[in-house]
Design a protein around this motif. Structure first.
Motif, PDB file in Angstrom:
ATOM      1  N   MET A   1     128.085   2.880  57.037  1.00 47.32           N
ATOM      2  CA  MET A   1     127.751   3.398  58.373  1.00 47.32           C
ATOM      3  C   MET A   1     126.470   2.728  58.852  1.00 47.32           C
ATOM      4  SD  MET A   1     127.110   7.338  59.574  1.00 47.32           S
ATOM      5  CE  MET A   1     126.747   7.701  61.277  1.00 47.32           C
ATOM      6  N   PHE A   2     126.524   2.125  60.054  1.00 48.66           N
ATOM      7  CA  PHE A   2     125.376   1.419  60.586  1.00 48.66           C
ATOM      8  C   PHE A   2     124.516   2.370  61.419  1.00 48.66           C
ATOM      9  CE2 PHE A   2     128.634  -1.781  59.899  1.00 48.66           C
ATOM     10  CZ  PHE A   2     127.921  -2.748  59.214  1.00 48.66           C
ATOM     11  N   PHE A   3     123.227   2.093  61.480  1.00 45.16           N
ATOM     12  CA  PHE A   3     122.325   2.894  62.305  1.00 45.16           C
ATOM     13  C   PHE A   3     121.413   1.949  63.068  1.00 45.16           C
ATOM     14  CE2 PHE A   3     120.411   2.247  58.197  1.00 45.16           C
ATOM     15  CZ  PHE A   3     119.093   1.901  58.491  1.00 45.16           C
ATOM     16  N   GLU A   4     120.952   2.435  64.192  1.00 43.04           N
ATOM     17  CA  GLU A   4     120.100   1.635  65.048  1.00 43.04           C
ATOM     18  C   GLU A   4     118.687   1.552  64.476  1.00 43.04           C
ATOM     19  OE1 GLU A   4     120.186   3.190  68.960  1.00 43.04           O
ATOM     20  OE2 GLU A   4     122.325   2.767  69.270  1.00 43.04           O
ATOM     21  N   PHE A   5     118.138   0.375  64.475  1.00 46.79           N
ATOM     22  CA  PHE A   5     116.785   0.149  63.974  1.00 46.79           C
ATOM     23  C   PHE A   5     115.969  -0.496  65.090  1.00 46.79           C
ATOM     24  CE2 PHE A   5     113.412  -2.134  61.769  1.00 46.79           C
ATOM     25  CZ  PHE A   5     112.987  -1.196  60.847  1.00 46.79           C
ATOM     26  N   GLY A   6     115.082   0.301  65.681  1.00 44.59           N
ATOM     27  CA  GLY A   6     114.300  -0.175  66.806  1.00 44.59           C
ATOM     28  C   GLY A   6     112.845  -0.398  66.442  1.00 44.59           C
ATOM     29  N   ILE A   7     112.058  -0.706  67.465  1.00 43.19           N
ATOM     30  CA  ILE A   7     110.642  -0.974  67.270  1.00 43.19           C
ATOM     31  C   ILE A   7     109.897   0.272  66.806  1.00 43.19           C
ATOM     32  CG2 ILE A   7     110.144  -0.490  69.706  1.00 43.19           C
ATOM     33  CD1 ILE A   7     108.416  -3.116  67.426  1.00 43.19           C
ATOM     34  N   LYS A   8     110.374   1.455  67.258  1.00 42.76           N
ATOM     35  CA  LYS A   8     109.746   2.703  66.843  1.00 42.76           C
ATOM     36  C   LYS A   8     109.901   2.915  65.342  1.00 42.76           C
ATOM     37  CE  LYS A   8     110.470   6.279  69.431  1.00 42.76           C
ATOM     38  NZ  LYS A   8     111.115   7.479  70.025  1.00 42.76           N
ATOM     39  N   ASP A   9     111.085   2.587  64.807  1.00 42.48           N
ATOM     40  CA  ASP A   9     111.322   2.726  63.365  1.00 42.48           C
ATOM     41  C   ASP A   9     110.446   1.764  62.576  1.00 42.48           C
ATOM     42  OD1 ASP A   9     113.549   4.639  63.602  1.00 42.48           O
ATOM     43  OD2 ASP A   9     114.574   2.939  64.530  1.00 42.48           O
ATOM     44  N   PHE A  10     110.291   0.554  63.101  1.00 35.49           N
ATOM     45  CA  PHE A  10     109.442  -0.435  62.432  1.00 35.49           C
ATOM     46  C   PHE A  10     107.986   0.042  62.379  1.00 35.49           C
ATOM     47  CE2 PHE A  10     106.552  -4.089  62.830  1.00 35.49           C
ATOM     48  CZ  PHE A  10     106.828  -4.734  61.635  1.00 35.49           C
ATOM     49  N   ILE A  11     107.494   0.583  63.495  1.00 38.15           N
ATOM     50  CA  ILE A  11     106.117   1.100  63.536  1.00 38.15           C
ATOM     51  C   ILE A  11     105.965   2.284  62.589  1.00 38.15           C
ATOM     52  CG2 ILE A  11     104.387   2.198  65.018  1.00 38.15           C
ATOM     53  CD1 ILE A  11     105.488   0.553  67.340  1.00 38.15           C
ATOM     54  N   ASP A  12     107.005   3.130  62.545  1.00 39.95           N
ATOM     55  CA  ASP A  12     106.986   4.301  61.656  1.00 39.95           C
ATOM     56  C   ASP A  12     106.850   3.873  60.200  1.00 39.95           C
ATOM     57  OD1 ASP A  12     107.121   6.913  60.805  1.00 39.95           O
ATOM     58  OD2 ASP A  12     109.310   7.004  60.870  1.00 39.95           O
ATOM     59  N   ILE A  13     107.660   2.916  59.784  1.00 34.18           N
ATOM     60  CA  ILE A  13     107.620   2.425  58.400  1.00 34.18           C
ATOM     61  C   ILE A  13     106.279   1.748  58.112  1.00 34.18           C
ATOM     62  CG2 ILE A  13     108.640   0.772  56.780  1.00 34.18           C
ATOM     63  CD1 ILE A  13     111.325   1.275  58.162  1.00 34.18           C
ATOM     64  N   LEU A  14     105.787   0.990  59.083  1.00 38.98           N
ATOM     65  CA  LEU A  14     104.509   0.290  58.910  1.00 38.98           C
ATOM     66  C   LEU A  14     103.361   1.270  58.731  1.00 38.98           C
ATOM     67  CD1 LEU A  14     103.327  -2.608  58.892  1.00 38.98           C
ATOM     68  CD2 LEU A  14     102.833  -2.291  61.325  1.00 38.98           C
ATOM     69  N   LEU A  15     103.344   2.348  59.514  1.00 40.95           N
ATOM     70  CA  LEU A  15     102.281   3.353  59.415  1.00 40.95           C
ATOM     71  C   LEU A  15     102.334   4.100  58.083  1.00 40.95           C
ATOM     72  CD1 LEU A  15     102.256   4.825  63.043  1.00 40.95           C
ATOM     73  CD2 LEU A  15     100.546   3.341  61.983  1.00 40.95           C
ATOM     74  N   VAL A  16     103.560   4.419  57.644  1.00 43.83           N
ATOM     75  CA  VAL A  16     103.709   5.098  56.348  1.00 43.83           C
ATOM     76  C   VAL A  16     103.242   4.190  55.209  1.00 43.83           C
ATOM     77  CG1 VAL A  16     105.374   6.032  54.698  1.00 43.83           C
ATOM     78  CG2 VAL A  16     105.546   6.626  57.118  1.00 43.83           C
ATOM     79  N   ALA A  17     103.599   2.910  55.278  1.00 42.73           N
ATOM     80  CA  ALA A  17     103.174   1.959  54.254  1.00 42.73           C
ATOM     81  C   ALA A  17     101.653   1.816  54.244  1.00 42.73           C
ATOM     82  CB  ALA A  17     103.829   0.596  54.494  1.00 42.73           C
TER      83      ALA A  17
END
Length: 254
Positions: A1-17
């Motif tokens: 199952m595919f899911f949308e990966f946008g700029i918000k998700d990238f920023i979210d992962i970056l902040l958590v990291a």
């Protein structure tokens, strides 16, 4: 199952990291890295049990542990949390914003303000007179000042040397320099329990590391055994400094 990966998700992962990396650095400085690793392993097991394997009974037990664990972590890491908030509040941009609203100007230490301290440390180092000098910056050290004797005098080389003279009643404690004045002497500093500190470094070095972990102050140590001059700053040691290196470190804009 595919899911949308946008700029918000990238920023979210970056902040958590970034947050995890910052917490890792904080735990490494305080010597609690093994506890931090254990917590990460426990969280990973909890995610596997509840999200991947969907074990209801074991998952409910882990959920209860996680709910109680938040309060346990606050109690267990209260010093680290306090240090994190102090570091956040003393950050350059946050401090600048605070000064903008309060109208307070930042007092930077210049060459003439630092040279009496540098010359006193060089002189004491040659005579192997132990000393511990803390220079306050953005984080107030009022609680530390109250543990010693208030001096409130101009920064003077001879005064510094006399206060750390071996027969002086205040030579064992720390001197606090605040707002270009010697605020107090004979002060008691929090001692760092970091196991990574080399064993050849004494109690003065551990006290200097302790205050550097809890504030943005420079803590200068003159070794009574070797006469070497060192600085603890933001949880790191800078050992065996020359006069030029000491002056450069104390006057560098942080």
């Amino acid at each position: 199952m595919f899911f949308e990966f946008g700029i918000k998700d990238f920023i979210d992962i970056l902040l958590v990291a970034f947050l995890l990396y910052y917490v890792y650095k904080l735990m490494k400085v305080s010597g609690s890295i093994k506890v931090f690793t254990g917590i990460l392993v426990l969280i990973l097991i909890w995610l596997v049990v509840t999200q991947v394997l969907e074990m209801k009974l074991l998952g409910s037990i882990f959920n209860t542990l996680m709910n109680v664990g938040v309060l346990a972590l606050i109690v267990l890491f209260q010093d680290e949390i306090r240090r994190f908030l102090l570091t956040l509040g003393s950050h350059q941009h946050v401090s600048a914003l605070t000064r903008f609203f309060t109208g307070n100007k930042k007092e930077s230490l210049e060459h003439d303000d630092i040279m009496p301290v540098v010359m006193a440390c060089i002189s004491m180092g040659k005579q192997k007179v132990g000393a511990l000098i803390v220079i306050e910056h953005n984080v107030p050290l009022d609680e530390i000042v109250r543990t010693g004797e208030v001096i409130n005098a101009n920064v003077n080389q001879r005064l510094i040397e006399n206060l750390f003279f071996k027969n002086s009643p205040l030579h064992d404690g720390a001197m606090i320099i605040s707002k270009k004045r010697i605020k107090a002497a004979g002060c008691i500093l929090p001692v760092s329990h970091n196991l990574d500190i080399p064993k050849e470094l004494g109690l003065r070095h551990r006290a200097a590391m302790g205050i550097s972990q809890e504030s943005d102050a420079h803590a200068i140590i003159v070794s009574e055994e070797t006469g070497a001059i060192s600085v603890a700053y933001r949880g790191q040691f800078y050992l065996r400094l020359s006069a030029e290196e000491l002056e450069s470190m104390l006057t560098k804009k942080s």
